[in-house]
Each structure stands twice: as C-alpha cells, then as structure tokens.
Design an enzyme around this catalytic site. Structure first.
Site, PDB file in Angstrom:
ATOM      1  CG  ASP A  72     -52.560  45.223  18.918  1.00  0.00           C
ATOM      2  OD1 ASP A  72     -52.152  44.614  19.915  1.00  0.00           O
ATOM      3  OD2 ASP A  72     -53.255  44.691  18.029  1.00  0.00           O
ATOM      4  CD  GLU A  92     -49.598  43.626  22.447  1.00  0.00           C
ATOM      5  OE1 GLU A  92     -50.232  42.627  22.781  1.00  0.00           O
ATOM      6  OE2 GLU A  92     -49.319  43.889  21.276  1.00  0.00           O
ATOM      7  CG  ASP A  99     -55.937  44.404  15.220  1.00  0.00           C
ATOM      8  OD1 ASP A  99     -56.067  43.536  16.106  1.00  0.00           O
ATOM      9  OD2 ASP A  99     -55.825  44.139  14.009  1.00  0.00           O
TER      10      ASP A  99
END
Ligand SMILES: [Zn+2]
Length: 358
Positions: free
Chosen positions: A182, A266, A346
């Site tokens: 992340d 991501e 997170d």
C-alpha cells in the site's frame, strides 16, 4: 533488456562550448522541423514523417554550415525525437485524450542530445565523442552489457552522459512468497507482511527549504541577475531532492524484489487525489511512481513479477472476510464488526491489494 547508466562528465572549457553549441543547434533544428510539419499540414494537408525530414539534412548542411559541426546521427536523433512527440500526439488524439500539440522548445527546455548508434567510445577515464572531443568521465561503476545509445545531458551547469546498455537479465532463484504494497502519505509503503517504509526525513525537511527558496524567487525582480541566481539555487535544490528520492526508491525496490517473487501495487493511474497536509503532492506522486517503476524493472531483470491492481476500496474492505467496513481517513485502525478482525488500516489495505493480485 535495457539498462541505463548515468555518469558525470568533466569537459574542458572548450568541450563545454562545443556541447552547448550542439545542444543549441539541436534545439533550433527541432523547432525548425516542428514548424515545417505544421506548415506542411496547414498548407497542403500532408503529414511529414521521420524519413521525409531526415532526408533533408544533407541539403540543409549546405545552407547552414554550422550543422556540419554536429555528428550526423545526432541530427537524425533530433528528427526521431520530434517524430516520437508526434506519435504520442496522434495516439492521444486517437484515444480521445487531451492531445497537447508538440511544443516549441525554448532555451533551457532542451538540454540534451543523443548519439543513437555510433560516434562515441568509452576508453579508460575518457568518453570520446565525435565532434566534441575526449571528455573526462567519472565511471563510478562499470556499465554492464553492450552500450547501445549515448545521451549527453546538461543540467544546472553540470554535464552527464547517459549510456543505455543491452544486458542479459539475471535470474535470481525463484521465490514463492508474494506481497501487497500500500502506498501512503504518512509512510511511503506498507506491506501486507506489516513492514513500513517511511518517507525519508529529508523530504519533509526539504519541503520547507523549497518553499523559502520559492519565496525568494518570487520576491526578486523579473529579469534581474539576483532572480536568475535564486532560480538557479531553487533548481539545484530540486535536483538534490530528486536524487535523494531516487536513491531511496532504489533501496526499497531492491529489498522488495530480493524478498518476494510477486509484488502487488495499486494501479496509480486510476488513483484519485492525494490527501495530505505535510508533504507536497508532487513529491508524494513522484515517490510512488518511482517506487513502482523501479520495482517493476528490477523484477523484470530478476525474472520476478509485479502486478498492478484496481485500488478501489482497498482501504474500506475487510481483508479477512471481504465485507465493507467504511471508515474515515482519520481512523488508523481497521476494526471489522462482521468478523472481529483488527488490523492497522494500511496493512489491511496492503492485504487487500495482495488478494486482488492472486
Ligand atoms: Zn471482516
């Protein structure tokens, strides 16, 4: 695969002059070729391509003798660069994006030239450049593989050579471990295994410095000597920060690639705004992009995988049971009322990213 090496050059005063002359000649040629494309299109609706333009160079030299002082392949590369800019433009038009017609390059916006095939030789502590001379080079490490292209860059009064080399990929033993990462504002990266990589301290420190230097620039009178000096200082600081950030991204990406066979991030292209109050947005954006980019190419080199996943709701879903657990940005802990799972916000997001990749 290709690998790029950047080395500092230490040209003599005379060589400096010739490098700057070459950059300026290339810039003028670029603008001229751009204008010719525009005129050809407006007057005759024809699109000039790379060959149309590169084939004019011999004739051009008879009108503009200064061009003879630039290596011919370097000139051809100017046409190639412009062609690339147009290809990208056409692609954007086709994709229905905001096209952005290729722009004229002002002084300072054009700072390099490339030997695409030959015209340069690396010999000991010298880089021999055709039409420039034997320039002293600092090889802080030996480039691997075969050098394919050589680009000379002028930046903030310093000179660099960027060598692009063809190297064999070095496979490291395969690894079945996978990880989700992340990317954050508070920390640069958080892994699904619970490891945190902070934004380095100097970025926070530099931000204040940058703002101060920026203020100095805006206080100085336009066109004044002192303003130019302040601008130079500001761009030096930018360069310093960029280098530090790059080093750090190299370190973190190296760790990830050595440790995992599959790394999931991501997909940043689909990401919305950055919610942060301390680090300048551009710095955060650049850090993320760099980390993903460096990890991807190191992974390729090592025969390992990088996957980019849809970032939608990765922080809201429970990585344990898959239910939605809406939370505000200020809530730092994920606490699932469905299954009772409690985790750092997170790390939970990183686990979701990993799940999506598998
Ligand atoms: Zn749950």
């Amino acid at each position: 695969m290709r690998k790029a090496y950047k080395f500092r050059l230490y040209p003599t005063k005379e060589q400096e002059g010739r490098i700057q002359f070459t950059v300026e000649r290339c810039r003028l040629l670029y603008n001229r070729l751009l204008d010719e494309r525009r005129v050809a299109y407006e007057t005759a609706q024809t699109t000039l391509n790379y060959y149309d333009q590169a084939n004019t160079f011999n004739e051009r030299k008879s009108h503009i003798p200064a061009l003879k002082q630039v290596h011919s392949q370097v000139l051809q590369d100017v046409a190639k660069r412009l062609d690339k800019a147009f290809q990208a433009f056409f692609r954007r038009v086709k994709a229905g994006e905001k096209p952005g017609y290729p722009r004229f390059k002002s002084v300072g916006r054009y700072d390099s030239f490339t030997y695409p095939q030959g015209g340069y030789w690396l010999k000991g502590s010298k880089l021999k450049l055709s039409k420039i001379g034997d320039v002293k080079i600092k090889l802080h490490r030996q480039p691997q593989g075969k050098v394919k292209t050589c680009t000379i860059i002028v930046k903030n009064g310093k000179y660099y050579a960027c060598l692009s080399c063809e190297v064999e990929s070095v496979q490291i033993p395969s690894c079945s471990r996978s990880v989700g990462v992340d990317l954050g504002v508070k920390h640069l990266a958080i892994t699904s295994d619970g490891e945190f990589y902070d934004h380095p301290k100097f970025l926070r420190e530099s931000e204040g410095k940058m703002r101060r230097k920026q203020r100095v620039v805006s206080r100085r009178k336009k066109g004044s000597h002192r303003r130019r000096k302040a601008i130079r200082e500001l761009s030096k600081l930018h360069e310093y920060i960029a280098n530090q950030r790059k080093d750090y991204a190299h370190k973190v990406s190296r760790k990830l690639v050595n440790k995992y066979g599959l790394i999931a991030f991501e997909n940043l292209n689909t990401q919305g705004m950055v919610k942060n109050h301390h680090l300048a947005k551009s710095i955060v954006d650049a850090s993320w992009n760099q980390l993903v980019k460096f990890t991807a190419y190191k992974a390729e080199e090592a025969g390992r995988g990088v996957v980019l996943v849809d970032p939608k709701n990765t922080s809201q879903l429970c990585s344990n049971c898959g239910e939605m657990v809406p939370k505000k940005l200020s809530e730092r802990t994920h606490h699932c009322e469905h299954c009772g799972y409690v985790q750092d916000r997170d790390i939970n997001a990183a686990k979701n990213i990993l799940k999506r990749a598998i």
